[in-house]
Design an enzyme around this catalytic site. Structure first.
Site, mmCIF file in Angstrom:
data_model
loop_
_atom_site.group_PDB
_atom_site.id
_atom_site.type_symbol
_atom_site.label_atom_id
_atom_site.label_comp_id
_atom_site.label_asym_id
_atom_site.label_seq_id
_atom_site.Cartn_x
_atom_site.Cartn_y
_atom_site.Cartn_z
ATOM 1 N N LYS A 25 3.930 -11.614 5.955
ATOM 2 C CA LYS A 25 2.838 -11.310 6.882
ATOM 3 C C LYS A 25 3.347 -10.980 8.288
ATOM 4 C CE LYS A 25 -0.969 -13.614 4.523
ATOM 5 N NZ LYS A 25 -0.286 -14.237 3.359
HETATM 6 C C1 LIG Z 1 -0.558 -13.950 1.986
HETATM 7 C C2 LIG Z 1 0.464 -14.307 0.973
HETATM 8 C C3 LIG Z 1 0.431 -13.790 -0.346
HETATM 9 C C4 LIG Z 1 -0.689 -12.907 -0.844
HETATM 10 O O1 LIG Z 1 -0.667 -11.619 -0.266
HETATM 11 P P1 LIG Z 1 -1.950 -10.667 -0.345
HETATM 12 O O2 LIG Z 1 -1.644 -9.502 0.514
HETATM 13 O O3 LIG Z 1 -3.100 -11.495 0.194
HETATM 14 O O4 LIG Z 1 -2.165 -10.315 -1.776
HETATM 15 C C5 LIG Z 1 1.467 -14.121 -1.215
HETATM 16 N N1 LIG Z 1 2.460 -14.950 -0.831
HETATM 17 C C6 LIG Z 1 2.528 -15.472 0.425
HETATM 18 C C7 LIG Z 1 3.637 -16.389 0.766
HETATM 19 C C8 LIG Z 1 1.533 -15.171 1.370
HETATM 20 O O5 LIG Z 1 1.592 -15.716 2.590
#
Ligand SMILES: *Cc1c(COP(=O)(O)O)cnc(C)c1O
Length: 428
Positions: A107
């Site tokens: 993210k």
């Molecule tokens: C947010 C997140 C996900 C999921 O990603 P999406 O884009 O919501 O499908 C998977 N793994 C981790 C560690 C995350 O922080």
């Protein structure tokens, strides 16, 4: 470039409006009206380029019409200033490690890009923009760190008291500057409700400019396409399969955009934990959201994936077309734990619970002649207790994560009543 709403009940908007507003007026998600393909010459040269150069070319295809080249280049180069290595785990399986950024999760890419793009759009405007973000842990840290020090923007992180891990809490309560942490006496759902109520409150909106920084924002999800190109640039294989551990489906949607732009990935696998709404959709053609259940891969505990509308829009609502390019997998906590243990024991590679879903789906789903990479979405140390319990050994914490632990927590106590939250914001 114009952006349309997936609900088609509101006029198209500019990139600036889409980024500042986040969600369309008809509650749909914004989608670019066109997806530009990249020239053959780019794909031929990609493997000789740096991560930042690759990312900039992809960013040009999305945003080149709307942001001057020098500005866009600066945004991309500032965002992508950490490594994203592709690491071989076994013969035909690679891990795209997206945990080398400031908060050790993928993210960071979207949050850092959005912060810089929003900063560009609000520069020269004298009114401060206030970003409200509700978090159950990971989103808050990526957004707070992404926006830290960006001029013209203030961030309020709302989190449930006593329900995020100590290390997560430290990542957004110790920053200060333009980041305020609000410790809500309630659940994550309460935090989300407070944020949603604030967006709908006329008096608050007249008092201050509010926006959201969750993954529905085009400036958060589109830049995630960068690293799919980077993975292929490093892999250079004929028959590539990509597996994405998925929750709200923002990450995999960015990969699907990459494929539309010409990226040679033959198919995708969406790996779910027991919150397998998408998996069930693939099997049945019925989309049936349901309340999420808690798992050890908790960032994927999503019962109604917000980017599903974008997947549908990409494939003109055709279940058959979706099934042709995407398959699914679903794993219980026991299966996730077993995968972490197995991979650690056979190859020495330590997966986090989300990446473990991705690895297992490739291990079980690759066909002869295919090479797969999965997105390792977070560092295993972010889930230290869970992972230590599984492998029976201590997990060392990277220095970046340890540094957060040294900071002093600063937060403001908040009840779960909207009236209190509103009074607080009105006084700001
Ligand atoms: C947010 C997140 C996900 C999921 O990603 P999406 O884009 O919501 O499908 C998977 N793994 C981790 C560690 C995350 O922080």
């Amino acid at each position: 470039m114009k952006y349309y709403s997936t609900n088609h009940q509101t006029p198209d908007v500019t990139l600036q409006e889409a980024v500042v507003k986040g969600l369309a007026a008809d509650k749909g998600l914004f989608m670019p009206e066109r997806i530009n393909t990249l020239p053959t010459s780019f794909f031929e040269q990609m493997s000789q380029m740096s991560l930042q150069e690759v990312a900039y070319q992809v960013a040009q295809a999305f945003f080149g019409e709307d942001i001057p080249a020098d500005k866009l280049k600066q945004i991309v180069y500032d965002t992508m200033n950490f490594n994203i290595p592709l690491v071989k785990v076994s013969d035909n399986i690679y891990s795209l490690e997206l945990f080398h950024g400031p908060t050790l999760a993928f993210k960071d890419v979207g949050a850092r890009f959005m912060a810089r793009m929003l900063g560009y759009f609000v520069s020269g405007q004298d009114k401060l923009v206030n970003v409200l973000v509700a978090t159950s842990g990971d989103t808050g840290s990526a957004v707070a760190n992404g926006f830290l020090g960006v001029e013209g923007i203030h961030v309020y992180v709302l989190y449930p008291k006593g329900k995020v891990s100590l290390i997560q809490e430290k990542q957004f309560t110790t920053l200060g500057k333009n980041v305020t942490a609000l410790e809500v006496d309630g659940t994550f759902d309460d935090c989300q409700r407070l944020v949603k109520s604030a967006f709908m409150d006329d008096e608050l909106n007249a008092h201050m400019q509010l926006t959201s920084a969750n993954s529905i924002n085009v400036a958060r999800f589109l830049p995630q396409a960068f690293y799919y190109f980077w993975a292929v640039a490093q892999l250079q294989d004929a028959n590539i399969v990509c597996c994405v551990p998925s929750g709200n489906f923002g990450n995999i949607t960015a990969g699907l955009f990459g494929k539309r732009m010409g990226l040679p990935i033959s198919r995708f696998i969406a790996a779910n934990n027991r919150n397998d709404i998408f998996y069930q959709y693939l099997q049945t053609g019925q989309y049936s959201p349901r309340p999420s259940i808690a798992t050890i891969a908790n960032a994927m505990d999503v019962g109604d994936p917000s980017n599903f509308a974008r997947v549908l829009a990409l494939y003109d609502n055709s279940h058959a077309a979706i099934c042709q390019e995407i398959s699914g997998a679903t794993y219980t906590d026991a299966e996730i734990a077993e995968e972490i243990r197995r991979v650690y024991e056979t190859s020495g590679y330590l997966l986090d619970p989300h990446g473990a879903c991705g690895h297992r789906a490739l291990r079980e789903g690759l066909r002869p002649g295919e090479t797969g990479f999965f997105i390792e979405t977070a560092h295993p140390a972010k889930f230290k207790d869970t992972v230590e319990n599984i492998i029976g050994k201590p997990v060392s914490i990277p220095q970046r994560l340890q540094d957060f632990m040294k900071g002093t927590k600063q937060s403001i106590n908040m009840t779960s009543q909207f009236a209190d939250f509103k009074t607080y914001l009105l006084a700001e």
